[in-house]
Design an enzyme around this catalytic site. Structure first.
Site, PDB file in Angstrom:
ATOM      1  N   LYS A  34      16.277 -28.424  22.913  1.00 41.78           N
ATOM      2  CA  LYS A  34      15.646 -29.355  21.958  1.00 41.78           C
ATOM      3  C   LYS A  34      16.249 -29.179  20.568  1.00 41.78           C
ATOM      4  CE  LYS A  34      11.966 -25.984  21.118  1.00 41.78           C
ATOM      5  NZ  LYS A  34      10.605 -25.565  21.505  1.00 41.78           N
ATOM      6  N   ARG A 132      -2.301 -26.051  21.250  1.00 38.53           N
ATOM      7  CA  ARG A 132      -1.366 -27.054  20.752  1.00 38.53           C
ATOM      8  C   ARG A 132      -1.436 -28.180  21.778  1.00 38.53           C
ATOM      9  NH1 ARG A 132       4.717 -25.013  19.443  1.00 38.53           N
ATOM     10  NH2 ARG A 132       4.998 -25.689  21.591  1.00 38.53           N
ATOM     11  N   HIS A 164       2.188 -22.549  27.781  1.00 41.31           N
ATOM     12  CA  HIS A 164       3.054 -21.953  26.756  1.00 41.31           C
ATOM     13  C   HIS A 164       2.288 -20.862  26.012  1.00 41.31           C
ATOM     14  CE1 HIS A 164       6.597 -21.940  24.262  1.00 41.31           C
ATOM     15  NE2 HIS A 164       6.042 -22.487  23.207  1.00 41.31           N
ATOM     16  N   ARG A 220      11.577 -20.528  30.573  1.00 44.80           N
ATOM     17  CA  ARG A 220      12.153 -21.506  29.629  1.00 44.80           C
ATOM     18  C   ARG A 220      12.721 -20.752  28.438  1.00 44.80           C
ATOM     19  NH1 ARG A 220       6.742 -23.284  30.287  1.00 44.80           N
ATOM     20  NH2 ARG A 220       6.421 -22.647  28.130  1.00 44.80           N
ATOM     21  N   TYR A 268      20.131 -22.153 -11.903  1.00 45.75           N
ATOM     22  CA  TYR A 268      18.949 -22.759 -12.518  1.00 45.75           C
ATOM     23  C   TYR A 268      17.844 -21.737 -12.778  1.00 45.75           C
ATOM     24  CZ  TYR A 268      20.863 -27.331 -11.119  1.00 45.75           C
ATOM     25  OH  TYR A 268      21.630 -28.433 -10.952  1.00 45.75           O
ATOM     26  N   CYS A 315      21.139 -23.881  -4.971  1.00 49.93           N
ATOM     27  CA  CYS A 315      21.036 -25.266  -5.456  1.00 49.93           C
ATOM     28  C   CYS A 315      21.260 -26.226  -4.286  1.00 49.93           C
ATOM     29  CB  CYS A 315      22.072 -25.522  -6.543  1.00 49.93           C
ATOM     30  SG  CYS A 315      22.099 -24.255  -7.823  1.00 49.93           S
ATOM     31  N   ASP A 317      23.842 -28.116  -3.594  1.00 50.54           N
ATOM     32  CA  ASP A 317      25.206 -28.158  -3.054  1.00 50.54           C
ATOM     33  C   ASP A 317      25.918 -26.813  -3.089  1.00 50.54           C
ATOM     34  OD1 ASP A 317      24.826 -31.028  -3.267  1.00 50.54           O
ATOM     35  OD2 ASP A 317      25.208 -30.717  -5.402  1.00 50.54           O
TER      36      ASP A 317
HETATM   37  C1  LIG Z   1      10.749 -24.334  22.255  1.00 54.48           C
HETATM   38  C2  LIG Z   1      10.056 -24.061  23.512  1.00 54.48           C
HETATM   39  C3  LIG Z   1      10.496 -23.054  24.387  1.00 54.48           C
HETATM   40  C4  LIG Z   1      11.592 -22.089  24.045  1.00 54.48           C
HETATM   41  O1  LIG Z   1      11.073 -21.038  23.259  1.00 54.48           O
HETATM   42  P1  LIG Z   1      11.999 -19.801  22.819  1.00 54.48           P
HETATM   43  O2  LIG Z   1      11.067 -18.912  22.108  1.00 54.48           O
HETATM   44  O3  LIG Z   1      13.044 -20.381  21.922  1.00 54.48           O
HETATM   45  O4  LIG Z   1      12.574 -19.225  24.045  1.00 54.48           O
HETATM   46  C5  LIG Z   1       9.882 -22.935  25.609  1.00 54.48           C
HETATM   47  N1  LIG Z   1       8.860 -23.749  25.948  1.00 54.48           N
HETATM   48  C6  LIG Z   1       8.387 -24.706  25.122  1.00 54.48           C
HETATM   49  C7  LIG Z   1       7.259 -25.557  25.556  1.00 54.48           C
HETATM   50  C8  LIG Z   1       8.953 -24.885  23.862  1.00 54.48           C
HETATM   51  O5  LIG Z   1       8.463 -25.822  23.050  1.00 54.48           O
END
Ligand SMILES: *Cc1c(COP(=O)(O)O)cnc(C)c1O
Length: 383
Positions: A34, A132, A164, A220, A268, A315, A317
């Protein structure tokens, strides 16, 4: 060399995916790509991940999944974040697994399947405590029953069930045990409803490495695939043996080098004043290129074999580094962060300096920088 550039070594990603896949035993591997492959580039990352043995690729949105198909990837892909009115039919036509969190989403997927004239590959997400996305446990039984009915109607095939973690980067956090237990009971409820998904999955990178009990059929892995530590401070027993390699290097050419007398102040707001004569190097990249302004006065870069502190504010740039008594030529290379093999800072070092996580460092860097992909293994073969 370019003004400022991001160099991604696809061999590092291939290597990391291969190592991770071996480390998780019998579980299958989803490489999460992603957000443009965590800033590393969707297409090249996807190809490297598949070459390293990724069985699945994961993205957040349907747009990302369609973009992945447009790069030529034809393997299993899961996406998980839709909004009402989403173009499910387009995803279903391209064999993308979509995720439903609710009865409303299930209805939309069913509609999409009818529009596409084929069965949707559907995964269901249960909220086991992250709070979530995903179905609340109180709504889970109803969702799995409805999904089973849609399956019997021929509209969907429930291919997966997942959840998750909230705290997998803190392996001793009690939420991990609670979430794993909640996931197991959600699986039982789904089984009782008649669902037989081929992939049940709960673990991201940190859990994949630190919590073998939670690997189920598939893990994942995002951040670890890019060679970055998923749980800084908690991985000394596993990471060194894995030998993950950070795939991204960010570098630039010093735009200017000049001497500053004692008492001179920098950038700055004049937040830093030299207490001795020193040399300043001007780095031609700033927050317009995704260099976090939080790095002001905190992060370090690598010039001529030494780490050099950023002085004053970053800054839009450009920013300024302190080269001490050295006087490298303008045009000399400055490495903002890289693999760390020679002592240069890493994305993790930048994350600590900026009070964030390495994910944000690599995902945000970009802007006007050129991004190039190299394959260090192929280059070695040629040499
Ligand atoms: C981003 C994400 C992951 C990957 O998580 P990492 O900590 O980068 O391994 C796995 N599952 C879901 C649902 C995510 O949104």
């Amino acid at each position: 060399m370019n003004r400022a550039e991001i160099v991604v070594d696809v061999a590092a990603i291939r290597h990391n995916v291969r190592r991770l896949r071996a480390a998780v035993g019998g579980a299958r591997m989803m490489t999460v790509v992603k957000s443009d492959g965590y800033g590393h580039g969707l297409g090249p990352v996807a190809r490297a991940a598949r070459a390293g043995g990724a069985d699945w690729l994961g993205v957040a949105t349907i747009d990302e999944a369609l973009a992945l198909r447009a790069t030529g990837d034809a393997g299993p892909v899961l996406c998980w974040l839709g909004v009402p009115g989403e173009e499910y039919a387009a995803a279903i036509e391209r064999d993308i697994d979509v995720t439903a969190y609710s009865l409303d989403e299930l209805a939309e997927v069913t509609k999409g399947a009818r529009a596409a004239g084929r069965q949707a590959r559907l995964q269901l997400k249960v909220d086991t405590g992250l709070s979530r996305g995903g179905a609340m446990q109180a709504d889970w039984t109803e969702l799995v029953r409805a999904a089973r009915a849609a399956e019997q109607d021929g509209d969907v095939a429930v291919t997966g069930i997942w959840s998750h973690f909230a705290c997998s980067d803190e392996p001793a956090h009690p939420a991990n045990d609670a979430q794993e237990a909640a996931f197991r009971s959600a699986l039982e409820i789904a089984h009782t409803a008649g669902l037989r998904p081929s992939v049940r999955h709960l673990s991201n990178s940190a859990a994949a490495l630190l919590r073998p009990s939670a690997r189920f059929d598939l893990v994942r892995c995002g951040i670890a695939s890019y060679g970055l530590d998923p749980a800084p401070g908690h991985t000394p027993a596993v990471l060194p043996g894995l030998g993950l390699i950070p795939a991204m290097t960010v570098r630039a050419a010093l735009a200017m080098v000049k001497r500053l007398p004692a008492g001179g102040s920098v950038s700055y707001g004049h937040t830093w004043t030299a207490d001795r004569p020193t040399t300043l190097g001007l780095v031609p990249a700033g927050y317009g290129d995704g260099i976090l302004r939080h790095a002001s006065g905190r992060a370090e870069v690598w010039v001529d074999g030494r780490r050099r502190p950023i002085r004053g504010r970053v800054c839009m740039d450009q920013f300024v580094v302190d080269l001490d008594s050295d006087l490298p030529a303008a045009g000399s290379r400055v490495v903002l962060f890289g693999a760390g093999a020679d002592g240069e800072p890493t994305a993790q070092d930048w994350a600590e300096a900026c009070g964030t996580i390495s994910y944000e460092i690599v995902t945000r860097v970009g802007g006007r920088m050129r991004r190039i992909h190299v394959d260090s293994e192929a280059e070695e073969h040629r040499a």
